[in-house]
Design a protein around this motif. Structure first.
Motif, mmCIF file in Angstrom:
data_model
loop_
_atom_site.group_PDB
_atom_site.id
_atom_site.type_symbol
_atom_site.label_atom_id
_atom_site.label_comp_id
_atom_site.label_asym_id
_atom_site.label_seq_id
_atom_site.Cartn_x
_atom_site.Cartn_y
_atom_site.Cartn_z
ATOM 1 N N ASN A 150 0.765 -1.385 -0.177
ATOM 2 C CA ASN A 150 0.040 0.181 0.051
ATOM 3 C C ASN A 150 1.028 1.350 0.069
ATOM 4 O OD1 ASN A 150 -2.360 -1.417 0.126
ATOM 5 N ND2 ASN A 150 -2.712 -1.556 2.307
ATOM 6 N N ALA A 151 2.078 1.297 0.922
ATOM 7 C CA ALA A 151 2.934 2.504 0.767
ATOM 8 C C ALA A 151 3.470 2.626 -0.481
ATOM 9 C CB ALA A 151 3.726 2.421 1.992
ATOM 10 N N LEU A 152 3.996 1.419 -1.059
ATOM 11 C CA LEU A 152 4.589 1.618 -2.447
ATOM 12 C C LEU A 152 3.718 2.171 -3.458
ATOM 13 C CD1 LEU A 152 7.174 1.015 -4.196
ATOM 14 C CD2 LEU A 152 6.076 -1.124 -4.580
ATOM 15 N N ALA A 153 2.378 1.851 -3.542
ATOM 16 C CA ALA A 153 1.351 1.965 -4.438
ATOM 17 C C ALA A 153 0.977 3.587 -4.262
ATOM 18 C CB ALA A 153 0.221 1.209 -4.181
ATOM 19 N N THR A 154 0.957 4.002 -3.068
ATOM 20 C CA THR A 154 0.793 5.414 -2.777
ATOM 21 C C THR A 154 2.033 6.418 -3.115
ATOM 22 O OG1 THR A 154 -0.471 4.810 -0.864
ATOM 23 C CG2 THR A 154 0.309 7.216 -0.856
ATOM 24 N N ASN A 155 3.211 5.904 -2.911
ATOM 25 C CA ASN A 155 4.480 6.525 -3.376
ATOM 26 C C ASN A 155 4.338 6.719 -4.801
ATOM 27 O OD1 ASN A 155 5.317 7.314 -0.915
ATOM 28 N ND2 ASN A 155 6.465 5.709 -0.687
ATOM 29 N N CYS A 156 4.060 5.482 -5.509
ATOM 30 C CA CYS A 156 3.893 5.660 -7.037
ATOM 31 C C CYS A 156 2.849 6.455 -7.553
ATOM 32 C CB CYS A 156 3.845 4.129 -7.441
ATOM 33 S SG CYS A 156 5.440 3.126 -7.294
ATOM 34 N N ASP A 157 1.861 6.701 -6.837
ATOM 35 C CA ASP A 157 0.718 7.595 -7.257
ATOM 36 C C ASP A 157 1.065 8.981 -7.271
ATOM 37 O OD1 ASP A 157 -1.942 7.952 -8.289
ATOM 38 O OD2 ASP A 157 -2.473 8.499 -6.347
#
Length: 105
Positions: A33-40
């Motif tokens: 979830n943290a990776l997806a948020t940072n990518c976004d």
């Protein structure tokens, strides 16, 4: 070892392993979830700073580098991920023109 102690020890070890598995799953989900948020956030920052066309070219360049990676495993994972994304956002059409799979959110 005492016969009465052994079953108790096994039960405690089993419970400990189950708890460790649950903690690992929670950590993995949290990291994803943290990776997806940072990518976004990175994507929106790039689009804001450089525009959609430049950002799209950067993604094309990055995807090309990943697909030419010397590790066959990396190429296979990238290609699989790309194909899954294509199916999600641009599903194949049936002969009647309808989507084979509707996009999921």
């Amino acid at each position: 070892m005492d016969q009465q102690y052994h079953p108790d020890l096994s039960a405690r070890l089993e419970k400990s392993f189950e708890e460790a598995d649950k903690a690992r799953e929670m950590l993995t989900e949290s990291m994803a979830n943290a990776l997806a948020t940072n990518c976004d956030l990175l994507h929106h920052g790039l689009v804001s700073a450089k525009g959609l066309e430049v950002t799209t070219e950067m993604y094309r360049y990055m995807l090309g580098k990943l697909l030419r990676n010397s590790s066959g495993e990396v190429r296979a994972q990238v290609l699989d991920s790309f194909n899954q994304s294509m199916e999600k956002f641009w599903p194949r059409k049936r002969a009647d023109g309808s989507d084979l799979a509707a996009p999921t959110q």
